[in-house]
Structure formats: structure tokens, C-alpha cells
Design an enzyme around this catalytic site. Structure first.
Site, PDB file in Angstrom:
ATOM      1  N   CYS A 515       0.791  -1.239   0.000  1.00 26.75           N
ATOM      2  CA  CYS A 515       0.000   0.000   0.000  1.00 26.75           C
ATOM      3  C   CYS A 515       0.826   1.295   0.000  1.00 26.75           C
ATOM      4  O   CYS A 515       0.456   2.232  -0.721  1.00 26.75           O
ATOM      5  CB  CYS A 515      -1.024  -0.005   1.124  1.00 26.75           C
ATOM      6  SG  CYS A 515      -0.481  -0.709   2.666  1.00 26.75           S
ATOM      7  N   ARG A 544       8.397 -10.797   5.108  1.00 22.36           N
ATOM      8  CA  ARG A 544       8.205 -10.457   6.518  1.00 22.36           C
ATOM      9  C   ARG A 544       9.069 -11.374   7.370  1.00 22.36           C
ATOM     10  O   ARG A 544       9.094 -12.585   7.159  1.00 22.36           O
ATOM     11  CB  ARG A 544       6.729 -10.589   6.914  1.00 22.36           C
ATOM     12  CG  ARG A 544       5.884  -9.564   6.181  1.00 22.36           C
ATOM     13  CD  ARG A 544       4.453  -9.582   6.602  1.00 22.36           C
ATOM     14  NE  ARG A 544       3.688  -8.685   5.718  1.00 22.36           N
ATOM     15  CZ  ARG A 544       2.369  -8.683   5.630  1.00 22.36           C
ATOM     16  NH1 ARG A 544       1.669  -9.506   6.345  1.00 22.36           N
ATOM     17  NH2 ARG A 544       1.771  -7.841   4.805  1.00 22.36           N
ATOM     18  N   GLN A 562       0.603 -11.495  -2.687  1.00 17.18           N
ATOM     19  CA  GLN A 562      -0.824 -11.324  -2.452  1.00 17.18           C
ATOM     20  C   GLN A 562      -1.506 -10.872  -3.740  1.00 17.18           C
ATOM     21  O   GLN A 562      -0.871 -10.252  -4.586  1.00 17.18           O
ATOM     22  CB  GLN A 562      -1.076 -10.251  -1.378  1.00 17.18           C
ATOM     23  CG  GLN A 562      -0.530 -10.576  -0.015  1.00 17.18           C
ATOM     24  CD  GLN A 562      -0.745  -9.428   0.949  1.00 17.18           C
ATOM     25  OE1 GLN A 562      -1.056  -8.318   0.542  1.00 17.18           O
ATOM     26  NE2 GLN A 562      -0.574  -9.680   2.227  1.00 17.18           N
ATOM     27  N   ASP A 564      -3.112  -8.357  -4.095  1.00 18.09           N
ATOM     28  CA  ASP A 564      -3.327  -7.105  -3.373  1.00 18.09           C
ATOM     29  C   ASP A 564      -3.786  -6.016  -4.340  1.00 18.09           C
ATOM     30  O   ASP A 564      -3.218  -5.863  -5.421  1.00 18.09           O
ATOM     31  CB  ASP A 564      -1.998  -6.699  -2.737  1.00 18.09           C
ATOM     32  CG  ASP A 564      -2.165  -5.798  -1.549  1.00 18.09           C
ATOM     33  OD1 ASP A 564      -3.305  -5.601  -1.115  1.00 18.09           O
ATOM     34  OD2 ASP A 564      -1.145  -5.296  -1.059  1.00 18.09           O
ATOM     35  N   HIS A 566      -5.483  -1.797  -4.331  1.00 14.68           N
ATOM     36  CA  HIS A 566      -5.914  -0.610  -3.595  1.00 14.68           C
ATOM     37  C   HIS A 566      -6.729   0.273  -4.527  1.00 14.68           C
ATOM     38  O   HIS A 566      -6.288   0.602  -5.630  1.00 14.68           O
ATOM     39  CB  HIS A 566      -4.704   0.133  -3.032  1.00 14.68           C
ATOM     40  CG  HIS A 566      -3.944  -0.696  -2.040  1.00 14.68           C
ATOM     41  ND1 HIS A 566      -2.859  -1.458  -2.407  1.00 14.68           N
ATOM     42  CD2 HIS A 566      -4.153  -0.916  -0.725  1.00 14.68           C
ATOM     43  CE1 HIS A 566      -2.412  -2.101  -1.339  1.00 14.68           C
ATOM     44  NE2 HIS A 566      -3.182  -1.793  -0.311  1.00 14.68           N
ATOM     45  N   LYS A 647     -14.219  -1.868   8.242  1.00 12.00           N
ATOM     46  CA  LYS A 647     -13.850  -2.929   7.309  1.00 12.00           C
ATOM     47  C   LYS A 647     -14.938  -3.983   7.251  1.00 12.00           C
ATOM     48  O   LYS A 647     -15.779  -4.093   8.145  1.00 12.00           O
ATOM     49  CB  LYS A 647     -12.527  -3.572   7.722  1.00 12.00           C
ATOM     50  CG  LYS A 647     -12.555  -4.221   9.101  1.00 12.00           C
ATOM     51  CD  LYS A 647     -11.227  -4.878   9.446  1.00 12.00           C
ATOM     52  CE  LYS A 647     -11.267  -5.498  10.835  1.00 12.00           C
ATOM     53  NZ  LYS A 647     -10.054  -6.260  11.155  1.00 12.00           N
ATOM     54  N   HIS A 697      -8.474  -0.910   0.812  1.00 11.65           N
ATOM     55  CA  HIS A 697      -7.615  -2.088   0.713  1.00 11.65           C
ATOM     56  C   HIS A 697      -8.523  -3.293   0.457  1.00 11.65           C
ATOM     57  O   HIS A 697      -9.516  -3.464   1.153  1.00 11.65           O
ATOM     58  CB  HIS A 697      -6.866  -2.335   2.023  1.00 11.65           C
ATOM     59  CG  HIS A 697      -6.024  -1.204   2.502  1.00 11.65           C
ATOM     60  ND1 HIS A 697      -4.663  -1.174   2.330  1.00 11.65           N
ATOM     61  CD2 HIS A 697      -6.348  -0.065   3.158  1.00 11.65           C
ATOM     62  CE1 HIS A 697      -4.186  -0.061   2.868  1.00 11.65           C
ATOM     63  NE2 HIS A 697      -5.189   0.621   3.378  1.00 11.65           N
TER      64      HIS A 697
END
Length: 822
Positions: A515, A544, A562, A564, A566, A647, A697
Site C-alpha cells: 500500500c 516479513r 498477495q 493485493d 488498492h 472494514k 484495501h
């Protein structure tokens, strides 16, 4: 984003949490500073969480001088588990404290009788106090707005007399009997109720129990869990009855009570010195001290039989308020309870115990009404552990259990456990040669050819939807100067979980999430309101620094990707974007054959931004969920939103009814502020030419690695054709047809199928069986007839013969199946 991403994001706290920020869409010249709190689900962090904090937290005494006012926030925490930081710290100087408190196994030890005698004296004192309470008429409002005032016999509801059970009976006896616990939201407390005197104020002293996730209380959520048989203490703004079948909090209470029952069995059978016994996501455990002795597998049967006896006795769960001095007398024979009391309970204060039968234990509660609610129980596992998770402390015996209100549910659970063993993704990926790990790169998967086929198919599946749904896929760098993570707020307390290194005297880190990079991309040029919504998707590799002991197959790794994305949008576009994301999610999980439940997590206590903005955002999400799922088909999870925005939590269920949280949709008000993101509006009015975008997100799979593991177990290694790494195996009935097999193989390969030919010396039957065991979706048998007719004879991996079909016809048929994700 996957679970670890959500933990990563929600870990960011802020010093400005209690300040009122300017209106969100008014452009701020400087982003507010934040304090980031680390959260982890790792095994090591759970062990550390058993140790209370080393710093005491000052607690304000609840103001009870005017109980006619709405309930103070300090009082609203009762009935919920507090965090360990809320109480005094545990004295860790004294390491071994168990001593000879347990010498040998003793059935029905003397301390049970002594303890009960002390409790009876304490109850008499509390009964005298209770007799001075003044019952007053109260009203109870149900979730549908219906207001109730009278019991079934026509007597009015009264504080200090009427319990949630009485209210339920007034509606129906079936409701009363099926409800595990009540959730109560008070309008106010009656004048003579004091949470401090009731042992309800302050921290839950048993919060050192493992398995309880830290939760932030919501300033907007005054609800609390309440025993069904505990008298109400004020008019009720909303009363909800929670059932085991459909409410996670009801399961938590049921399993917490079951832990007490199991603890009673341990004390009765062996005289164990109990320490802590919390509920878990799927069951519960109890830790106890047995000196040099230990629990054995042959103890399972005795424990299960004793629990059965206790359940049949329908022992009531009694809540008793006690002073610290009374508690020290009560648990004088148990050094572990004494240590909890002396270090976690302030002098002169009160706490609570619960009694069922012979068991008396320190506990905040709430609990089920009686032990007879537990119809099925099984002891599932034993292990060794240490007091407070410290290996320098006393060794303890841990026994896990599971329980249900129906024997059929236990049978299903046992069947699913057997399935889970067979379907363990680590077992399947080794057997099918999909993935392996190596000690030279712990937590990083080596994707073998067949495993990589599945991995890439999952990405292609999502990528195709990106194209159809108006997403733009981007690629961002793998490493950034640490200044980026300071700006985003993630580096504050998460740095130890990032891979950091020096580059020409400056500190860099591998990116753990996408992000902030997408914020830089949005800010790379001037954006107009016409550009929005801007949907940026990224399959970039993330790293990570998970603790080595926490690494578990593909479900927790150090290197992953991911799906992922946005979404940067205007405030008026939130509903349409969220609804579109929900429809995307539904498409994905329908293909996977998984069901789901939706929860709207709302404003937490430490939320940033104006309440008005939060209300608008929550209303937008609720409208999108109503449009998508219909009113009443989703639930509110009060106060569980991230500090930066509300969320939608999406809980998906696999073939074994296990719950996974993979997909997510989260609104973010803070990163656009921190990165000073803005777009030009269509307004000419001074001060309104620019506005702040809302950031959403969202992820459908979450971590691709974790989703691979989930699907592997969900399908049991029987991959559907569209993502199978072994789709077709051609099996000749004799080696003289090998050349034709190669011709057929080339045709299917050219059409994009994963196809192999078995030209080994095995018998025909062995070849077919091997292909089925290897989970080839189809075996294409070839002989004289098939060669003559340019066909194959098809049978599936379940050995069902589908018959002869022309090769070209089968190619077309299977291509259609791929396009339809069959």
C-alpha cells in the site's frame, strides 16, 4: 491482504488517537504522527503474551456518583476480556512456585471440601449486601425495537431480580433454553449498582491466559456479555440472545465453561493445581501443576467419563464477588492462583469467582447456566508447557478439549479432524511433489514444476478478473528506503519484523506490503476527480521476518505474494466500489465451492478522524452489504474496525466447516493523509478545488501461498481441472500404441493442457491406478479401436468410465470446462 496483513495494518496506533482531526477531506498540510503497535499470531508471541506487561497501567476508578447518566466507558469493559496491559505486572523474580503443593494423584482431595466451606461464608456476606439492593422496574428493548416490560407471569421486569433468562422465557421457553449467553447494552445503571463493588471494573485478571486475542474497546460499543441467569442492573437499550450455532461469542463462552468443567474433572480425579484454562478458536485447554507427575493418554477416558458425570449433574454456574483477602484465603493451597491475586489484583479491590460443583475458579465470566448444556465432550491432546510460558518457571501439564451442545456435532467434528489429517497441505504437497522448504531459506517455498502450475493458475484466475473488472496491474519495487515506512507509520514498532539492511549508509528494507508504494504511485502526478476510481493491483513479492518457530507450511511464511489491490475513490464512490468488490469476492469463492459470512467491523475506541466521517463510511459499507447480501444477511462486529477505517470481514468456510479469513475489504482514511494524497475537484470555490481520496484495501485470495494451502486441504489434493497440475494421463493398452499416444499428447499439449503418457512397463491396470492416485483428472485409454477412430476412451480419477470420444471433440469439451473453471 491475508490475516498477517490485517494484523500488520491494524498494528499501527497513534499518539493523536484521542485528538479530533480536521474534517477528513479538508486537506491537511502535515500528516498526523502515529504510534504503531505490533501484533503477531506467531507461536513465540503467544508464549510471550502469557507474561504480563512489565509496566503498570494507571486505571481510573469509575465514577459512580451519578449512575443516572449514560454508562462511563470504564464500566463498559465489564463482561469483556481486558488486555494484559490493563492490570498490574506479574512478579517474575520468583521462578519455581509449585513446590510440594502437588505430591501425588489424589482423588477428591480435601481442599475441595475446605474451599467450598469458605465460599459458603463469602456467599453469606454477599447475600447480606444484596439484600439492601432496591429492585426498580426496568424496560428491555429487543434488537427489533420491541420493548418488553413483564415476565411471563405478568410481574414487571426489575433490576436485581430479572435475568436475561427471565426475559427469554417471556418470549419463548425454547429461546431461553437454546441461548448460551446474553449480550446486553444498558441505557444506564440503577443508582445502587457499582461495578467496582461488583468485581466488574478494571482488568480481567485472567487475561494472562493464552489464546485470547487482544481487543480494543469501542467507545461506541457499550455492549457486554452477561450470564443468562445473572440479574440485570438497569434498563436495557438492547438485549440479544446468542446461540452456539451462529455466534462466535456464544461458542467462546460455551468452550470457556467447558474448560471449567474439565478443570473440575482434573481436580476430582487427580487433585491437580489448576492455573489457567481459556477458550480457543476451536475448543479450549487447561494448564495444571502436577509436580513430577504428568498426564498420559490413558487419562483421556477417565477425564471424559468424569466430565460426563458432571454434565449429567447439571451443576449451576454461580458467580460470586469476592475481595482480594477472601480470594487469598480461598486459594491459599494453590500458589499459582496466589501469584495471580497478589500481582494482578490491587489491594482493597474485588474480583469474581465462578463455582460449578466442586470447582471454584478465578474468572470474569460469563458462563453457561449449568453443566448440563454440554452434551458432548472429548479430550483431544496433552502436552507440557510452563507457567507463564517461561521455561525457567514450573512445568505444567496442558490438556486440550472440545465440546458441543449436541452429540451429532462432536461426531461431525471427529470426522472432520480425520479429514484434516488426511488433507494436511504439507502432506499433500510432499506426496504430489508440489512444494518443498529448505533450511538454507526458511519460510520461503520452493515451487516445483507441478506446484508452480497451480500457483500461476491462481494468479491467472485473478488476473483475468482484473481485466474484466477494470483494474490496472502495476509492479512496484521490492525494497525501499526505510523513510517510506516511517512516513506510512509501519516502521514505528514493526521494524523488527522487516528485513532491513544498509545501502550506502542508508537503511533500506524489503517491502512487507504494497500500500505505501501504491500511494507513491497515486501521487506521481496530478489526479483529477475524473480519474477516479483508480484501481491498482499488484502481485509483488513481499517479505516479513516471521519468527522461525512460527513458520508453518504455507500458512505462515517469510516470502509470499498477495492478490493485493488498492482502490482510490471519491467519497460518493465508496458504496459502488465496495459492492463491486463483494461481487468479485462472491465470484471467486463460488468457483472454489466455499461458503462465506459477512461482518461489518465498526469504529473502535482509538479510531482516527471525525465521527461524522466514520458514520458516513459505515453507512456506505452497510448500504453496499444490504445491496449485495440483503438486509439481515450480515452482522455488525461493533468496535472491531481498524483504527484507520471500518472494514468488512469475510469469513469463508471450507469443506470441513473450518473458518478462514482470506478475503478482506477495508477503508483507509489515514494513509491518504500521511501521504498528502489529493485530486482536483470540479469546484471553483476557494478551498474546495482539491479533495482527499478514500483508499480501499482489498484482497480476494489474500496471500497466494496461504490460499494454496487452504484450497489444497479444501479439495483434499483433488485439484479441479482448471487449476490441476496433472490434468490428463494417456495410457496405452500395449506399447505398440505408444506412437499414437505421443500424437494425442502433442495435440492436447498444443491446446494448453498438462498431459503425460505412461510408457512404463507396468501393467495396464497398474498404470490406470497410478494415474488415479496421482490425481490426474482424466485417464485417456488408447488401444486398437481408438487409434483407428482417432479417439480416446475416457475415465476420470474416481474410476468412472465415460466412454470413447474423438480427440478433437474432447479438446473442445475440456477447453469449455477450463473457461468455466470446472
Amino acid at each position: 491482504m491475508d490475516d498477517s496483513s490485517r494484523a500488520f495494518l491494524t498494528g499501527i496506533l497513534t499518539v493523536a488517537a484521542l485528538l479530533i482531526l480536521p474534517a477528513y477531506f479538508a486537506l491537511a498540510s502535515e500528516a498526523p504522527k502515529q504510534v504503531v503497535k505490533q501484533e503477531s499470531n506467531s507461536a513465540e508471541s503467544k508464549e510471550r503474551s502469557l507474561k504480563p506487561t512489565t509496566a503498570e497501567t494507571d486505571k481510573k476508578k469509575p465514577n459512580t456518583s451519578n449512575n443516572n447518566n449514560r454508562m462511563p466507558e470504564e464500566q463498559a469493559t465489564q463482561g469483556r476480556r481486558a488486555t494484559e496491559a490493563q492490570g498490574p505486572s506479574m512478579d517474575m523474580n520468583q521462578q519455581l512456585i509449585g513446590g510440594d503443593s502437588f505430591v501425588q494423584r489424589t482423588k477428591n482431595p480435601e481442599f475441595l471440601k475446605t474451599r467450598n466451606e469458605i465460599v459458603e461464608k463469602i456467599k453469606a456476606r454477599r447475600a447480606e449486601e444484596f439484600s439492601k439492593k432496591v429492585p426498580v422496574d426496568i424496560k428491555v428493548t429487543m434488537p427489533d425495537g420491541n420493548v418488553l416490560e413483564k415476565c411471563k407471569d405478568g410481574t414487571p421486569f426489575q433490576a436485581w431480580k430479572t435475568s436475561p433468562y427471565d426475559v427469554a422465557v417471556a418470549i419463548s421457553q425454547g429461546l431461553a433454553d437454546s441461548s448460551v449467553v446474553a449480550r446486553v447494552t444498558y441505557e444506564k445503571y440503577v443508582d445502587d449498582y457499582d461495578p467496582v463493588q461488583d468485581g466488574s471494573a478494571g482488568a480481567d485478571i485472567m487475561e494472562l491466559e493464552e489464546g485470547q486475542e487482544e481487543e480494543e474497546e469501542s467507545s461506541s460499543d457499550k455492549s457486554m456479555l452477561w450470564d443468562m441467569t445473572r440479574p440485570l442492573v438497569g434498563p436495557v437499550e438492547k438485549l440479544e440472545f446468542l446461540k452456539f450455532a451462529n455466534d462466535p461469542e456464544a461458542k467462546t463462552v460455551f468452550w470457556h465453561s467447558s474448560s471449567h468443567i474439565m478443570g473440575e474433572a482434573l481436580e476430582r480425579l487427580f487433585g491437580n493445581k489448576l492455573t489457567v484454562g481459556p477458550p480457543l478458536a476451536n475448543g479450549f485447554f487447561y494448564d495444571s501443576y502436577m509436580g513430577k507427575d504428568n498426564l498420559r493418554e490413558d487419562d483421556y477416558k477417565a477425564v471424559e467419563q468424569e466430565v460426563g458425570k458432571i454434565a449429567k449433574q447439571k451443576q449451576k454456574f454461580e458467580r460470586v464477588v469476592i475481595t482480594k483477602d477472601e480470594a487469598l484465603e480461598l486459594f491459599a493451597d494453590n500458589p499459582f492462583k496466589v501469584q495471580i491475586l497478589t500481582t494482578k489484583v490491587p489491594d482493597g479491590s474485588r474480583t469474581t469467582i465462578y463455582r460449578c460443583g466442586d470447582l471454584i475458579d478465578l474468572c470474569r465470566g460469563p458462563h453457561i447456566s449449568h453443566t448440563g448444556k454440554v452434551k458432548a465432550f472429548a479430550a483431544t491432546q496433552i502436552s507440557a508447557t510452563n507457567w507463564l510460558g517461561d521455561t525457567d518457571n514450573d512445568s505444567l501439564q496442558r490438556i486440550y478439549g472440545i465440546s458441543f451442545p449436541d452429540k451429532k456435532q462432536l461426531k461431525v467434528w471427529k470426522e472432520n479432524m480425520e479429514k484434516a489429517k488426511e488433507r494436511d497441505h504439507r502432506r499433500i504437497m510432499a506426496k504430489q511433489e508440489l512444494v518443498f522448504f529448505h533450511e538454507l531459506s526458511p519460510g520461503s517455498a520452493f515451487w516445483l514444476p507441478h506446484g508452480n502450475r497451480i500457483y500461476q493458475k491462481l494468479i491467472e484466475f485473478i488476473r483475468k478478473q482484473y481485466w474484466d473488472r477494470g483494474y490496472d496491474e502495476v509492479t512496484t519495487p521490492n525494497m525501499f528506503n526505510l523513510d517510506l515506512w516511517h512516513k506510512s507509520g509501519h516502521a514505528m514498532h514493526y521494524k523488527e519484523n522487516m528485513f532491513c539492511f544498509d545501502v550506502e549508509g542508508q537503511e533500506f528494507a524489503m517491502k512487507p506490503m504494497n500500500c505505501p508504494g501504491h500511494c507513491l504511485m497515486f501521487d506521481s502526478r496530478i489526479r483529477s476527480y475524473r480519474d477516479l476510481p483508480l484501481r491498482l493491483a499488484d502481485f509483488g513479492v513481499l517479505h516479513r521476518n516471521e519468527l522461525s518457530g512460527a513458520l508453518t507450511g504455507l500458512t505462515r511464511v517469510r516470502r509470499f505474494a498477495q492478490d493485493d489491490a488498492h482502490l482510490f475513490c471519491r467519497e460518493d464512490q465508496i458504496t459502488q466500489e465496495v459492492k463491486a468488490a463483494l461481487e468479485f469476492m462472491k465470484f471467486v469463492y463460488d468457483i472454489f465451492g466455499m461458503t462465506y459470512k459477512l461482518e461489518l467491523s465498526t469504529r473502535p475506541k482509538k479510531a482516527l478522524g471525525d465521527k461524522e466521517l466514520w458514520d458516513k463510511a459505515e453507512a456506505s459499507l452497510a448500504l453496499a452489504m444490504d445491496d449485495f447480501a440483503g438486509k439481515g444477511n450480515w452482522r455488525v462486529n461493533p468496535g472491531d474496525g481498524a483504527f484507520y477505517g471500518p472494514k468488512i470481514d469475510i469469513k469463508v468456510m471450507d469443506a470441513m466447516d473450518r473458518v478462514h479469513q482470506c478475503a478482506t475489504i477495508q477503508l483507509d482514511f489515514q494513509l491518504p493523509i500521511r501521504f498528502d494524497l489529493k485530486y482536483t475537484t470540479d469546484s471553483k470555490e476557494e478551498g474546495k478545488q482539491f479533495a482527499r481520496p478514500v483508499m480501499v484495501h482489498r484482497a480476494m485470495l489474500g496471500s497466494v501461498e496461504r490460499m494454496f494451502a487452504v484450497l489444497c486441504e479444501h479439495w483434499g489434493g483433488k485439484w479441479p481441472l482448471w487449476c490441476s497440475p496433472r490434468q490428463l494421463m494417456i495410457v496405452p493398452v500395449h506399447n505398440r500404441f505408444n506412437d499414437y499416444c505421443e500424437t494425442v499428447r502433442a495435440k492436447f499439449h498444443q491446446a494448453g493442457f498438462y498431459v503425460d503418457v505412461d510408457t512404463s512397463k507396468n501393467t495396464f491396470q497398474k498404470k490406470v491406478r497410478n494415474a488415479q492416485l496421482a490425481q490426474y483428472n482424466y485417464q485417456l485409454v488408447v488401444g486398437e479401436t481408438e487409434q483407428t477412430n482417432e479417439s480416446v476412451n475416457v475415465r476420470n480419477r474416481d474410476n468412472k468410465v465415460e466412454g470413447e470420444i474423438k480427440v478433437d471433440e474432447l479438446v473442445a469439451k475440456l477447453k469449455t470446462a477450463l473457461e468455466e473453471y470446472k
